[in-house]
Design an enzyme around this catalytic site. Sequence first.
Site, PDB file in Angstrom:
ATOM      1  N   LEU A   1      48.506  12.645  48.241  1.00 52.50           N
ATOM      2  CA  LEU A   1      48.974  13.598  50.094  1.00 52.50           C
ATOM      3  C   LEU A   1      48.151  13.970  50.417  1.00 52.50           C
ATOM      4  CD1 LEU A   1      51.000  12.842  52.549  1.00 52.50           C
ATOM      5  CD2 LEU A   1      51.619  15.190  52.045  1.00 52.50           C
ATOM      6  N   CYS A   2      46.843  12.871  51.501  1.00 52.33           N
ATOM      7  CA  CYS A   2      45.901  13.958  52.783  1.00 52.33           C
ATOM      8  C   CYS A   2      46.070  13.286  53.907  1.00 52.33           C
ATOM      9  CB  CYS A   2      44.472  14.509  52.162  1.00 52.33           C
ATOM     10  SG  CYS A   2      43.888  11.941  51.343  1.00 52.33           S
TER      11      CYS A   2
ATOM     12  N   ARG B   1      49.700  18.871  61.565  1.00 53.25           N
ATOM     13  CA  ARG B   1      49.940  19.417  62.518  1.00 53.25           C
ATOM     14  C   ARG B   1      51.473  19.022  63.180  1.00 53.25           C
ATOM     15  NH1 ARG B   1      50.687  24.763  61.211  1.00 53.25           N
ATOM     16  NH2 ARG B   1      49.026  25.562  60.056  1.00 53.25           N
TER      17      ARG B   1
ATOM     18  N   GLY C   1      52.847  16.439  62.874  1.00 55.87           N
ATOM     19  CA  GLY C   1      53.682  15.426  62.454  1.00 55.87           C
ATOM     20  C   GLY C   1      53.807  13.794  60.466  1.00 55.87           C
TER      21      GLY C   1
ATOM     22  N   ALA D   1      51.975  13.674  57.917  1.00 54.93           N
ATOM     23  CA  ALA D   1      52.966  14.380  56.936  1.00 54.93           C
ATOM     24  C   ALA D   1      54.091  14.308  56.044  1.00 54.93           C
ATOM     25  CB  ALA D   1      52.321  15.801  56.166  1.00 54.93           C
TER      26      ALA D   1
ATOM     27  N   TYR E   1      57.069  20.444  51.316  1.00 55.99           N
ATOM     28  CA  TYR E   1      58.219  19.610  50.489  1.00 55.99           C
ATOM     29  C   TYR E   1      59.441  20.614  50.678  1.00 55.99           C
ATOM     30  CZ  TYR E   1      54.459  17.564  48.269  1.00 55.99           C
ATOM     31  OH  TYR E   1      52.529  16.343  48.672  1.00 55.99           O
TER      32      TYR E   1
END
Length: 254
Positions: free
Chosen positions: A172-173, A180, A182, A184, A218
């Site tokens: 995940l990147c 910042r 939203g 991810a 997470y």
Amino acid sequence: MSTIALHRPNFSRRWRMVQASASKGAGFLKKFTPSNIIFDTPREARHHEEYWMAAWLRAESHWEGRENERYAESNRRKFAQQELNAMTRRYNSKLGEKCMCIVMGDVDGEDEAKKEDGELKHSILKSVAGTLDLSIQHLSHGQTFPGERLKHPLVCLLDRKSSICYGYIANLCIAKSARRQGVATTMLRYAISAANSNGAEKVFVHVHRHNKPARNLYQKIGFQVVDAASFQLYVEQTYLLCLDVSSCDVRLSI
């Protein structure tokens, strides 16, 4: 969802295209600001260009903060090429594991989908703001989490249908200028929904012990540390997190 066979790109030609796009202030190296963002919903990468953009974003993230190191530019190019080759192997694997590259990008306000010959066709993303890998796998008999060292390792591993199916999230990147906002969280929710649609009962992810922002992200979604794996992963300085898909409320339509 089905994966797409990739063809190895002409790296020199592709890199010239990247430089040309960057010099014009366009393409997938553009900066995302609140005034110009119109993000597409997350989706499985469908086009060769999207796989390449995902590989390059991972290279940028890997070398972030080390731009002034010697040979940094050359190393970024090499990393991107190696990542694309690795992605090609993963997505074309015939070993029974399903692997997909999920991307989220910028469509510049254009209509993202159109019909051709009665079928819905999706345009190529103009740029990629985030990417992750999702693989659908099965635990070996007796395992309660991926990588668990069994006391009896010679247990038959051939019959996987009766073992637990799980999703595993990796790589995940998010583009630095798209953080910042939203991205991810949206991508993770989509990946969880995709895992659930493919029969996964749980979703796992590894995170570095000292990466507190990632751990908070997470855990906010509902992932919990697998305590039984902590001792085994102590040397690697990572935690294994798990989300029980059946009890979460983050399912999204795909």
